[in-house]
Design a protein around this motif. Structure first.
Motif, mmCIF file in Angstrom:
data_model
loop_
_atom_site.group_PDB
_atom_site.id
_atom_site.type_symbol
_atom_site.label_atom_id
_atom_site.label_comp_id
_atom_site.label_asym_id
_atom_site.label_seq_id
_atom_site.Cartn_x
_atom_site.Cartn_y
_atom_site.Cartn_z
ATOM 1 N N ASN A 186 1.528 7.147 -6.636
ATOM 2 C CA ASN A 186 0.220 7.689 -7.019
ATOM 3 C C ASN A 186 -0.656 6.677 -7.755
ATOM 4 O O ASN A 186 -1.349 7.016 -8.713
ATOM 5 C CB ASN A 186 0.381 8.963 -7.851
ATOM 6 C CG ASN A 186 1.031 10.070 -7.071
ATOM 7 O OD1 ASN A 186 0.692 10.293 -5.914
ATOM 8 N ND2 ASN A 186 1.983 10.745 -7.678
ATOM 9 N N GLU A 191 0.840 4.202 -2.875
ATOM 10 C CA GLU A 191 0.638 5.616 -2.559
ATOM 11 C C GLU A 191 1.814 6.465 -3.019
ATOM 12 O O GLU A 191 1.637 7.550 -3.576
ATOM 13 C CB GLU A 191 0.387 5.794 -1.064
ATOM 14 C CG GLU A 191 -0.964 5.269 -0.630
ATOM 15 C CD GLU A 191 -1.202 5.372 0.863
ATOM 16 O OE1 GLU A 191 -0.278 5.769 1.615
ATOM 17 O OE2 GLU A 191 -2.311 5.033 1.286
ATOM 18 N N GLU A 192 3.019 5.966 -2.810
ATOM 19 C CA GLU A 192 4.232 6.684 -3.219
ATOM 20 C C GLU A 192 4.248 6.935 -4.731
ATOM 21 O O GLU A 192 4.747 7.959 -5.194
ATOM 22 C CB GLU A 192 5.462 5.861 -2.810
ATOM 23 C CG GLU A 192 6.780 6.491 -3.132
ATOM 24 C CD GLU A 192 7.942 5.596 -2.712
ATOM 25 O OE1 GLU A 192 8.925 5.541 -3.450
ATOM 26 O OE2 GLU A 192 7.833 4.943 -1.643
ATOM 27 N N LEU A 237 -5.956 3.411 -5.104
ATOM 28 C CA LEU A 237 -6.253 2.272 -4.238
ATOM 29 C C LEU A 237 -7.755 2.064 -4.191
ATOM 30 O O LEU A 237 -8.529 3.020 -4.213
ATOM 31 C CB LEU A 237 -5.729 2.522 -2.827
ATOM 32 C CG LEU A 237 -4.230 2.749 -2.696
ATOM 33 C CD1 LEU A 237 -3.881 3.127 -1.269
ATOM 34 C CD2 LEU A 237 -3.471 1.524 -3.134
ATOM 35 N N LEU A 276 0.821 -1.213 0.000
ATOM 36 C CA LEU A 276 0.000 0.000 0.000
ATOM 37 C C LEU A 276 0.856 1.265 0.000
ATOM 38 O O LEU A 276 0.548 2.232 -0.700
ATOM 39 C CB LEU A 276 -0.947 -0.005 1.199
ATOM 40 C CG LEU A 276 -2.006 -1.103 1.186
ATOM 41 C CD1 LEU A 276 -2.763 -1.121 2.517
ATOM 42 C CD2 LEU A 276 -2.947 -0.951 0.023
ATOM 43 N N ALA A 277 1.936 1.258 0.758
ATOM 44 C CA ALA A 277 2.825 2.424 0.805
ATOM 45 C C ALA A 277 3.465 2.680 -0.559
ATOM 46 O O ALA A 277 3.555 3.834 -0.999
ATOM 47 C CB ALA A 277 3.900 2.233 1.875
#
Length: 96
Positions: free
Chosen positions: A45, A42-43, A48, A38-39
Motif C-alpha cells: 500500500n 502496491e502489495e 505510486l 511496482l508490485a
C-alpha cells in the motif's frame, strides 16, 4: 546513448523517507525489475506517482544515496502527494 536509454516508460524507482533525513534511493530498475518494484509497492500500500522525467533523473543516483539538493523540491512534492493519498500528515504538522 541509444533510444532505449531515452525511453523511461519501463523504469521504476523507489525512495525511502523517514520524516527526518534526506530521502534515499532504495530501488531502481527497468522491465521485469520495474514491474517487481511496482508490485511490491502496491502489495504494501505504498502510494505510486508517475513522473517519467523525475524517475529518469533519480535512476542516475547510486542505490542507497541521498537525493541531490537539486531534486529536493520535486521529491518534496511527491512525498506530499504520498502523504495526502495515504491520509497521513508529515511529522510536526499541526492543524490550524
Amino acid at each position: 546513448m541509444n533510444k532505449k536509454d531515452l525511453d523511461t516508460s519501463d523504469l521504476a524507482v523507489a525512495l525511502k523517507y523517514d520524516g527526518e533525513n534526506t530521502p534515499r534511493l532504495t530501488a531502481k530498475g527497468r522491465g521485469e525489475l520495474a514491474e517487481r518494484i511496482l508490485a511490491l509497492a502496491e502489495e504494501h500500500n505504498i502510494p505510486l506517482h508517475e513522473d517519467v522525467e523525475l524517475a529518469a533523473l533519480l535512476s542516475q543516483i547510486p542505490l542507497g544515496d541521498e537525493i541531490p539538493q537539486a531534486l529536493y523540491r520535486a521529491v518534496a512534492e511527491v512525498i506530499a502527494f504520498a502523504y495526502l493519498l495515504s491520509g497521513k500528515r508529515p511529522p510536526g504538522f499541526e492543524d490550524q
